[in-house]
Enzyme design. Structure first.
Site, PDB file in Angstrom:
ATOM      1  N   ARG A  68     110.641  64.446  -4.500  1.00 31.71           N
ATOM      2  CA  ARG A  68     111.545  64.303  -3.343  1.00 31.71           C
ATOM      3  C   ARG A  68     112.955  64.193  -3.905  1.00 31.71           C
ATOM      4  NH1 ARG A  68     114.929  63.257   0.045  1.00 31.71           N
ATOM      5  NH2 ARG A  68     114.604  62.459   2.125  1.00 31.71           N
ATOM      6  N   GLU A 105     114.351  68.452   9.145  1.00 38.03           N
ATOM      7  CA  GLU A 105     112.897  68.576   9.222  1.00 38.03           C
ATOM      8  C   GLU A 105     112.531  70.009   9.590  1.00 38.03           C
ATOM      9  OE1 GLU A 105     110.636  66.070   8.570  1.00 38.03           O
ATOM     10  OE2 GLU A 105     112.413  64.980   7.900  1.00 38.03           O
ATOM     11  N   ARG A 140     105.707  59.870  -3.800  1.00 39.78           N
ATOM     12  CA  ARG A 140     106.360  61.025  -4.406  1.00 39.78           C
ATOM     13  C   ARG A 140     107.344  60.530  -5.465  1.00 39.78           C
ATOM     14  NH1 ARG A 140     108.544  63.430   1.212  1.00 39.78           N
ATOM     15  NH2 ARG A 140     109.341  61.302   1.161  1.00 39.78           N
TER      16      ARG A 140
END
Length: 154
Positions: free
Chosen positions: A48, A56, A90
């Site tokens: 990330r 998004e 992540r």
């Protein structure tokens, strides 16, 4: 007692600096405008991009943001300056291609926001202001919605 505290602090610092290490690999997947999969020693590592937040997938400019990131990194050798894990497991990091920060490039192209809640590099906020003033990328929209606000409505 003071020496013991100092020794403990040094040991803790050594542990954390060893736990977060830079790594390199090839990008094998682009999930969205701020998340990629990097192949490291034959296993994918989900990364990330730290300090940025891209639209998004279902949001305006979500697809274009993902395409912009893909154009920069897909099938490219990258180096990740790891900043630890996020709450979803992540790896957070700054991604570099040929020494250039992809995180900063996404903001400069107007394909992501500087993530105010997590930003530590103030130059990213300045890059965002420049992209906004030049109406690059998502800044052509007269009223773009920050991804962190968009997620709250879903």
């Amino acid at each position: 007692m003071r020496a013991l505290r100092s020794l403990f602090a040094c040991a803790l610092l050594a542990f954390y600096s060893a736990a977060w290490a830079d790594f390199s690999g090839s990008v094998v997947g682009v999930i969205d405008g701020d998340t990629i999969d990097v192949l490291v020693e034959n296993r994918p590592v989900r990364v990330r991009l730290a300090q940025i937040d891209a639209p998004e997938r279902t949001q305006a400019f979500g697809t274009r943001s993902r395409q912009a990131l893909s154009a920069m990194v897909f099938r490219q050798a990258v180096t990740v300056a790891e900043a630890g894990p996020d709450r979803y497991g992540r790896t957070l990091g700054t991604v570099f291609v040929a020494g250039v920060s992809v995180n900063a490039a996404m903001i400069d192209q107007g394909m992501a926001w500087a993530y105010r809640q997590y930003v530590t590099d103030r130059s990213l906020i300045q890059l965002e202001a420049q992209a906004r003033a030049a109406r690059r990328g998502l800044w052509v929209d007269p009223a773009p919605v920050e991804p962190w606000l968009f997620r709250r409505t879903k």
